[in-house]
Design an enzyme around this catalytic site. Structure first.
Site, mmCIF file in Angstrom:
data_model
loop_
_atom_site.group_PDB
_atom_site.id
_atom_site.type_symbol
_atom_site.label_atom_id
_atom_site.label_comp_id
_atom_site.label_asym_id
_atom_site.label_seq_id
_atom_site.Cartn_x
_atom_site.Cartn_y
_atom_site.Cartn_z
ATOM 1 N N GLU A 45 14.375 -15.595 0.131
ATOM 2 C CA GLU A 45 14.758 -16.731 0.993
ATOM 3 C C GLU A 45 13.697 -17.828 0.973
ATOM 4 O O GLU A 45 13.938 -18.939 1.436
ATOM 5 C CB GLU A 45 14.905 -16.267 2.450
ATOM 6 C CG GLU A 45 16.102 -15.391 2.716
ATOM 7 C CD GLU A 45 16.036 -14.814 4.121
ATOM 8 O OE1 GLU A 45 15.332 -15.397 4.981
ATOM 9 O OE2 GLU A 45 16.661 -13.778 4.353
ATOM 10 N N ASP A 62 0.829 -1.205 0.000
ATOM 11 C CA ASP A 62 0.000 0.000 0.000
ATOM 12 C C ASP A 62 0.869 1.262 0.000
ATOM 13 O O ASP A 62 1.840 1.349 0.756
ATOM 14 C CB ASP A 62 -0.857 -0.042 1.276
ATOM 15 C CG ASP A 62 -1.961 0.987 1.295
ATOM 16 O OD1 ASP A 62 -2.868 0.898 0.456
ATOM 17 O OD2 ASP A 62 -1.933 1.882 2.167
HETATM 18 C C1 GLC Z 1 -4.206 2.999 -0.665
HETATM 19 C C2 GLC Z 1 -5.431 2.129 -0.548
HETATM 20 C C3 GLC Z 1 -6.572 2.980 -0.121
HETATM 21 C C4 GLC Z 1 -6.257 3.578 1.224
HETATM 22 C C5 GLC Z 1 -4.933 4.330 1.195
HETATM 23 C C6 GLC Z 1 -4.432 4.606 2.573
HETATM 24 O O1 GLC Z 1 -4.320 3.925 -1.659
HETATM 25 O O2 GLC Z 1 -5.652 1.467 -1.751
HETATM 26 O O3 GLC Z 1 -7.781 2.282 -0.084
HETATM 27 O O4 GLC Z 1 -7.265 4.472 1.604
HETATM 28 O O5 GLC Z 1 -3.930 3.589 0.564
HETATM 29 O O6 GLC Z 1 -3.992 3.424 3.181
#
Ligand code: GLC
Length: 535
Positions: A253, A201
């Site tokens: 790994e 993310d």
């Molecule tokens: C990313 C995710 C989104 C979230 C953001 C903060 O963009 O896809 O859904 O709100 O990160 O974590």
């Protein structure tokens, strides 16, 4: 090392949004047992892997992207044993499992953040986050949150902490070795449980420019970066790459080809390719492709550029049209070409042409699935599901809705629980009629049981396309453009999309294998249709 035979290079990866996939216990919230029970459906569809959005303990202020404990399962979704079962069942079916990792920020309910607040200014606990003093009651700098408003929140003792997203999502300090060590350990925790990879993310956000210089432009996660201008101090800093190199060493790994997939809203394409250099991540979402208009020259340009830059680093190209953060493509494509990116759609907003949107979405998907590389599908698109564009505002949960002062409707419209059975309560999402977001009254027609075995349904189109894609090795192929219409050859197939209003002739001898809509009476390809033909 470049793995040319690795499973992910041509994989079709299906995104499951756990809140909205399948609810096993009737509380209106999807859960892990619900997903496990429906895995045979994904096998039948013909995908290679599932990516699960976060299911970890979380106060759910950002639908689970605010993680309070990276090594557990939120009781909303089940328990750790349910995750183990899901992984085992998926593997039994030959499906890989990718989980979401959220390293840019924790929840404000994470034990580290609670400790940071309690310990006060100057403490090592605060060093895990980005705390600063403000000046004269003003925040330390002018950064804005992606969801709207200042990116700084003041604590009772007067210090401020950075949150690029919601106030409940404090950004971690990736200059702190303790933070780095913790995430290496979290990777191992899930790798040891058998996961096949991580979707990372906000992969372009972890490192901030040291001076935290003012930035007056919006901090939009996407669409806010001018590729020609100076790099924003919060995105795509050089330091992120060292982190991914260290993660890659851990993944290497483990046996079986474990993958890292970057969610990095970075432009231009050669900047994005830096995330998938041979010693970093394996894949990055191709958001320029997702954002390209329904227009042949723009699409051809983004396809060529994507293939070219990924080639320079030996990476596979990915393709994606929908996910849990954007308006579903069956709806997006129902607006006039050139409509700027929408941050959700509400009942008072202009409504899409649903039939045109679905027609173009089917053509767009067939085009995407013919491209070499790896493709990402978002749950429900195989049903032709549109965005919920008339949801009453009272149901909205996306923090972007409140934080933007209601300027953005937010992302709830693409997160509505799936319809499985036309005549069941909650359309078969769960055993009761409860669903955490309301399902539109018109969704019976999209239900899986109305589409299975029905020639020409969107589900059958996806299923057939995935089978042919595998049979013809399209994911391992290449693109050779043909003169005339928008058409390319990939192996023994000709792929043609008609973007014009007039029907287009197929070359003599072409035998149609699959078409996103029926051909016309003269065997020509109508407007907004993609065809796969044997030549
Ligand atoms: C990313 C995710 C989104 C979230 C953001 C903060 O963009 O896809 O859904 O709100 O990160 O974590």
């Amino acid at each position: 090392m470049v793995h040319t035979d690795a499973w992910w290079r041509d994989a079709v990866i299906y995104q499951v949004y756990p809140r909205s996939f399948a609810d096993s216990d009737g509380d209106g919230m999807g859960d892990l047992p619900g997903i496990t029970g429906r895995l045979p459906h994904l096998k039948e569809l013909g995908v290679d892997a599932v990516w699960l959005s976060p299911f970890y303990p979380s106060p759910q202020h950002d639908a689970g992207y605010d993680v309070a404990d990276y090594r557990g399962v939120d009781p909303l979704f089940g328990e750790l044993g349910d995750a183990d079962k899901l992984i085992a069942e998926a593997h039994g079916l030959g499906l890989k499992v990718i989980v979401d990792l959220v390293p840019n920020h924790t929840s404000n309910e994470h034990e580290w953040f609670r400790a940071a607040l309690a310990a006060g200014p100057g403490s090592p606990e605060r060093e895990r986050y980005i705390f600063r003093d403000g000046t004269g009651g003003e925040p330390p700098n002018s950064w804005q949150s992606v969801f709207g408003g200042s990116a700084w929140e003041r604590t009772p003792d007067g210090q401020w902490y950075l949150h690029l997203f919601d106030v409940s999502q404090p950004d971690l300090n990736w200059d702190n070795p303790e933070v780095r060590a913790e995430f290496l350990d979290i990777l191992r925790f899930w790798l040891d449980r058998g996961v096949d990879g991580f979707r990372v993310d906000v992969a372009h956000g972890l490192v901030k420019e040291a001076s935290l210089a003012d930035w007056t432009q919006p901090s939009q996660i996407l669409g806010g970066i001018d590729p020609a201008g100076p790099p924003p101090p919060m995105w795509d800093q050089e330091g992120v790459h060292e982190i991914y190199r260290s993660w890659r060493q851990v993944l290497d790994e483990y046996p079986g080809g474990r993958v890292l997939v970057a969610e990095a809203w970075v432009a231009p394409a050669d900047r994005l390719a830096r995330y998938v250099r041979p010693d970093e991540m394996h894949q990055a979402f191709n958001f320029p492709y997702l954002e390209a208009p329904w227009e042949p020259s723009a699409l051809r340009a983004v396809i060529d550029e994507s293939l070219e830059v990924n080639n320079t680093v030996g990476a596979t190209t990915t393709w994606v049209l929908s996910n849990h953060d954007v308006v579903r493509h069956a709806t997006r494509l129902g607006y006039p070409v050139g409509t700027p990116r929408m941050h959700g759609v509400g009942a008072e907003d202009p409504q899409p042409d649903t039939a045109l949107g679905l027609r173009r979405a089917r053509a767009a998907t067939l085009l995407m699935l013919a491209l070499p590389g790896s493709a990402y599908l978002y749950q429900g698109e195989e049903l032709g599901l549109p965005e919920h564009t008339t949801m009453a505002d009272e149901f909205r949960e996306d923090p972007a809705w409140e934080r933007s002062g209601h300027a953005e409707r937010g992302r709830d419209g693409c997160r509505v629980p799936l319809p499985w059975e036309a005549d069941a309560p909650s359309y078969g999402f769960g055993p009761t009629d409860s669903s955490w977001l309301p399902q539109p009254a018109t969704w019976a027609e999209y239900a899986l049981d109305r589409q299975q075995g029905v020639a020409g349904s969107t589900w059958e189109l996806y299923r057939t396309a995935l089978g042919l894609r595998r049979e013809h090795g399209l994911g391992r192929g290449s693109v050779t453009w043909q003169d005339g219409s928008f058409a390319f050859r990939n192996g023994d197939l000709l792929v043609l999309t008609n973007f014009t209003a007039e029907p287009v002739e197929l070359p003599a001898g072409a035998r149609v294998l699959l078409s996103s809509e029926p051909l016309d009476g003269d065997g020509r390809v109508p407007a907004d249709v993609t065809v796969w033909a044997h030549l």
